[in-house]
Design a protein around this motif. Structure first.
Motif, PDB file in Angstrom:
ATOM      1  N   ALA A  79      -6.324   1.668   0.067  1.00 24.88           N
ATOM      2  CA  ALA A  79      -5.120   2.355  -0.419  1.00 24.88           C
ATOM      3  C   ALA A  79      -3.932   1.394  -0.460  1.00 24.88           C
ATOM      4  O   ALA A  79      -3.088   1.469  -1.374  1.00 24.88           O
ATOM      5  CB  ALA A  79      -4.807   3.550   0.472  1.00 24.88           C
ATOM      6  N   PHE A  80      -3.868   0.495   0.524  1.00 28.66           N
ATOM      7  CA  PHE A  80      -2.793  -0.497   0.570  1.00 28.66           C
ATOM      8  C   PHE A  80      -2.769  -1.317  -0.719  1.00 28.66           C
ATOM      9  O   PHE A  80      -1.723  -1.475  -1.366  1.00 28.66           O
ATOM     10  CB  PHE A  80      -2.976  -1.418   1.780  1.00 28.66           C
TER      11      PHE A  80
ATOM     12  N   ALA B 190       3.361  -4.627   5.761  1.00 28.36           N
ATOM     13  CA  ALA B 190       3.312  -3.160   5.781  1.00 28.36           C
ATOM     14  C   ALA B 190       4.661  -2.565   5.370  1.00 28.36           C
ATOM     15  O   ALA B 190       4.729  -1.655   4.524  1.00 28.36           O
ATOM     16  CB  ALA B 190       2.915  -2.669   7.171  1.00 28.36           C
TER      17      ALA B 190
ATOM     18  N   SER C  29      -5.092   0.445  10.289  1.00 25.15           N
ATOM     19  CA  SER C  29      -6.270  -0.127   9.631  1.00 25.15           C
ATOM     20  C   SER C  29      -6.175  -1.646   9.582  1.00 25.15           C
ATOM     21  O   SER C  29      -7.172  -2.352   9.779  1.00 25.15           O
ATOM     22  CB  SER C  29      -6.394   0.428   8.212  1.00 25.15           C
TER      23      SER C  29
ATOM     24  N   VAL D 209       3.410   4.684   5.978  1.00 25.44           N
ATOM     25  CA  VAL D 209       2.722   3.392   5.900  1.00 25.44           C
ATOM     26  C   VAL D 209       2.326   2.913   7.294  1.00 25.44           C
ATOM     27  O   VAL D 209       1.201   2.451   7.517  1.00 25.44           O
ATOM     28  CB  VAL D 209       3.607   2.344   5.200  1.00 25.44           C
TER      29      VAL D 209
ATOM     30  N   SER E 135      -7.897   3.315   4.180  1.00 23.84           N
ATOM     31  CA  SER E 135      -6.458   3.024   4.255  1.00 23.84           C
ATOM     32  C   SER E 135      -6.141   1.636   3.727  1.00 23.84           C
ATOM     33  O   SER E 135      -5.118   1.428   3.050  1.00 23.84           O
ATOM     34  CB  SER E 135      -5.963   3.156   5.696  1.00 23.84           C
ATOM     35  N   LEU E 136      -7.018   0.665   4.027  1.00 26.25           N
ATOM     36  CA  LEU E 136      -6.773  -0.701   3.566  1.00 26.25           C
ATOM     37  C   LEU E 136      -6.911  -0.804   2.048  1.00 26.25           C
ATOM     38  O   LEU E 136      -6.118  -1.487   1.387  1.00 26.25           O
ATOM     39  CB  LEU E 136      -7.742  -1.672   4.242  1.00 26.25           C
TER      40      LEU E 136
ATOM     41  N   ILE F 168      -1.536   3.108   7.325  1.00 25.10           N
ATOM     42  CA  ILE F 168      -2.049   1.825   6.832  1.00 25.10           C
ATOM     43  C   ILE F 168      -2.029   0.728   7.895  1.00 25.10           C
ATOM     44  O   ILE F 168      -2.999  -0.026   8.028  1.00 25.10           O
ATOM     45  CB  ILE F 168      -1.270   1.391   5.575  1.00 25.10           C
TER      46      ILE F 168
END
Length: 699
Positions: free
Chosen positions: A360-361, A551, A670, A663, A357-358, A667
């Motif tokens: 992906a951020f 975020a 994570s 999000v 997830s991080l 996200i």
């Protein structure tokens, strides 16, 4: 706050009666609040185009300006029609061929430049000046009367015609907006809440708060049509969260106090005031940030929506509790199974794949930011109105028959010599896209003898202190070509008259572009700073505001970046409004989850992964319900509206709520998990509380 909660419970019937009674003055307030349909009136008063418009009104008694195109009529009939238009209230003057020569004299006697101003094929055009402002009620009424007078083969153009049609369209659509928002939100809440009746109670409570808010706008004198169209829908979408918070707390407290409803509600009110106040402050801060725009439409929307959130909070802890207690038995009879499944497996999967997830951020951040920075916006709001609208038909006719995209006006000092004026006009006519530049000196310098120029024409083109010049342009308002043209015309004007002013719709729109570009940067910075500060104070942390705002900013970048990749233009106000609204309204999702995470760490002494997993499991239902409610209330309006600025804003708000939801769910956990050590070390008292809670948990 418990004492307040007990008071609300005890006096719930009088409170409900008072709340309903307040609707009466609110309805009168709504009726007395004027609606402004001209966004250009929100330009700063010190802007040269605005100053020039005020001077034109004071010096010439002229405000709005329109062109009227007449097809298939003999000159004598056009002259008769012109006389009828001149009799309409607030029409200051009408300029046409018969002001120069009698209709018995063939128009062909005029030099081609002047002939082309009035004629194209079997169509002829007259200029109508009003003595009231573009969006004044009197001007709108006059435009309506002109349309009735001229009949089917005549077309009325200009900003006042657009404002007239826009008002009619909005008045027809606005009740439908509210109906769509209510129906869609009701369906979502009926599916995702545990009672079929509760959504109707929510809507009744929120509806009362909306009427209070709209009624209180009377103290502002007037509000924008954009504000009016969005305020009810947006207030419903934003403040629905507070109702959900109260009802959830009430349900929990009933279990805690063995069904003692009054005691449960008192404690629920107490708990809700604390949580909702913190949540609403961030939302209000987002709206207040709009008030820092020099383009005062932001202030208009910001004040109304900030009030709306405040009224929503008041209704949530007064009207809603009273209704829930009164209808408690009926609510219990309409209970049903909640549609949302348990979220433990999803929560465990997310926390077990934190690095995914991080990553992906950061992968999403780059294209999202590029799209966000490069999304194209438009400033000509009339260009997106329905093709069948009278104003659009007339404008198309003006462009096709007369090759005329816009008309500028110049106010030059009356002391400028005729020789200099002629030289200036000649230079201006050589500027790309300028069809002709017409003033008193140009008429005098032509083959038309000065002595036959009527007083009516002189009064339109010259006052004691100024002379008025009309510039007809081939370029449409808000295009790059017309903006370059305006810059060049201003350079020429200042060479001959340093105090001269170029005014009109296109110059005003050029100022609008410059001003709102600056406003966007200012408002964005203020909203981020204000919400950062609020979160820092609430959590007593330096790191948490950065994480939470980061975020939601990612969600905003994605939302406002999508149009770049789809080739969609947004109305100019959209990026400013959406960046603040989405940040202020959906950061609550992040705050809800973070509050639970911190509680798990500092009160129950659980490890970081367990704390984040629990926070995620508990928060997902509330976040999903809230986001889908927000989406439902706005997306239906986006699909229905023929006013693109309303449809675009609602579409962006609907999409923004869903993006923020994803999000925050995928996200943010994570970030909390992987940055746990940093959070503990940069949050006042958290490191110590975590250790103490962990010891108690072991014991």
């Amino acid at each position: 706050m418990l004492k307040f909660g007990k008071g609300v419970v005890k006096y719930r019937i009088p409170i409900l009666i008072l709340c309903i009674a307040m609707l009466i003055p609110s309805v009168f307030g709504i009726m007395k609040t004027r609606i402004n349909y001209d966004v250009l009136t929100y330009l700063p008063e010190e802007t040269e185009t605005v100053v020039g418009q005020n001077i034109m009104t004071d010096e010439f008694g002229l405000g709005a300006f329109s062109e009227v195109i007449v097809e298939g009529m003999e000159p004598k009939d056009v002259s008769k029609l012109k006389g009828e238009i001149e009799k309409i209230d607030h029409v200051a003057s009408v300029v046409w061929y018969d002001d120069l020569l009698d209709t018995s004299v063939p128009m062909e006697i005029l030099p081609k430049k002047y002939y082309d101003v009035f004629n194209s094929g079997d169509a002829t055009m007259m200029a109508v000046f009003f003595d009231t402002a573009t969006s004044a009620d009197e001007t709108i009424e006059a435009v309506g009367q002109i349309r009735k007078t001229v009949g089917e083969n005549c077309f009325v153009t200009g900003m006042s015609a657009m404002v007239t049609d826009l008002r009619d369209l909005c008045e027809k659509e606005e009740p439908v907006y509210v109906a769509i928002a209510v129906i869609c939100a009701t369906v979502i809440m009926m599916l995702f809440m545990d009672s079929f009746l509760v959504p109707f109670i929510f809507l009744a409570s929120i509806g009362i708060a909306i009427v209070w808010n709209l009624g209180s706008n009377v103290f502002m004198g007037e509000i924008s049509y954009i504000t009016k169209a969005l305020s009810a829908v947006l207030q419903l979408a934003v403040t629905m969260d507070y109702s959900i918070f109260l009802y959830s707390s009430y349900t929990e407290q009933k279990a805690r106090f063995n069904g003692d409803k009054e005691r449960a509600m008192a404690h629920a009110i107490s708990a809700t005031i604390t949580s909702v106040t913190g949540s609403s402050i961030t939302t209000i801060a987002g709206f207040i940030a709009l008030c820092f725009m020099s383009f005062t439409l932001g202030k208009d929307l910001g004040i109304v929506m900030a009030k709306g959130v405040a009224f929503g909070v008041i209704g949530c802890v007064t009207t809603l509790p009273a209704m829930l207690l009164i209808f408690d038995k009926a609510i219990e009879k309409t209970h049903h199974k909640v549609l949302l499944p348990k979220m433990e497996k999803l929560a465990h999967w997310i926390t077990s794949h934190a690095w995914v997830s991080l990553v992906a951020f950061f992968i999403l951040l780059v294209p999202a930011f590029i799209g966000y920075r490069n999304t194209d916006v438009y400033y000509d709001l009339g260009s997106t109105l329905p093709e069948t609208m009278d104003y659009v038909v007339a404008n198309n006719k003006l462009e096709q028959d007369f090759d005329l995209g816009s008309t500028h006006m110049i106010l030059a000092d009356s002391s400028v010599s005729q020789k200099d004026m002629e030289a200036m006009l000649n230079e201006m006519e050589d500027v790309d896209g300028v069809k002709d530049a017409l003033g008193l000196s140009s008429v005098v310098g032509s083959s038309v003898p000065q002595e036959i120029i009527p007083k009516d024409v002189r009064d339109v083109l010259q006052s004691e202190n100024y002379q008025l010049i009309l510039i007809n342009s081939e370029y449409k308002t808000a295009t790059d070509e017309v903006n370059e043209q305006i810059t060049r015309l201003n350079e020429i004007l200042k060479k001959y008259d340093e105090g001269g002013m170029l005014i009109g719709e296109a110059p005003c729109t050029k100022d609008l572009i410059t001003i709102t570009d600056h406003d966007f940067k200012v408002v964005d910075a203020i909203s981020i700073a204000a919400i950062f500060l609020i979160i820092a104070i609430v959590f007593k942390s330096i790191s948490l505001p950065v994480i939470l705002v980061a975020a939601i900013e990612l969600a905003i970048f994605i939302n406002l970046g999508i149009p770049f990749y789809t080739g969609t233009q947004l109305p100019f106000i959209a990026p400013i409004c959406i960046s603040t609204i989405q940040l202020g309204a959906t950061v609550d999702y992040a705050i809800l989850m973070t509050t639970r995470y911190r509680k798990e760490r500092t009160v129950y002494g659980r490890g970081k992964k367990e704390s984040v997993t629990t926070a995620l499991t508990v928060s997902i239902p509330s976040i999903v319900t809230s986001a889908l409610g927000f989406f439902a209330a706005t997306f239906g309006v986006a699909l229905y509206s023929d006013v693109d600025i309303i449809g675009s804003l609602c579409n962006l708000m609907a999409r923004g709520a869903i993006i923020s939801m994803f999000v925050v769910i995928f996200i943010l956990p994570s970030m909390l998990l992987l940055l746990d050590k940093l959070i503990c070390n940069t949050t006042i008292g958290m490191k110590k509380s975590v250790k103490e809670a962990a010891k108690k948990a072991v014991v």
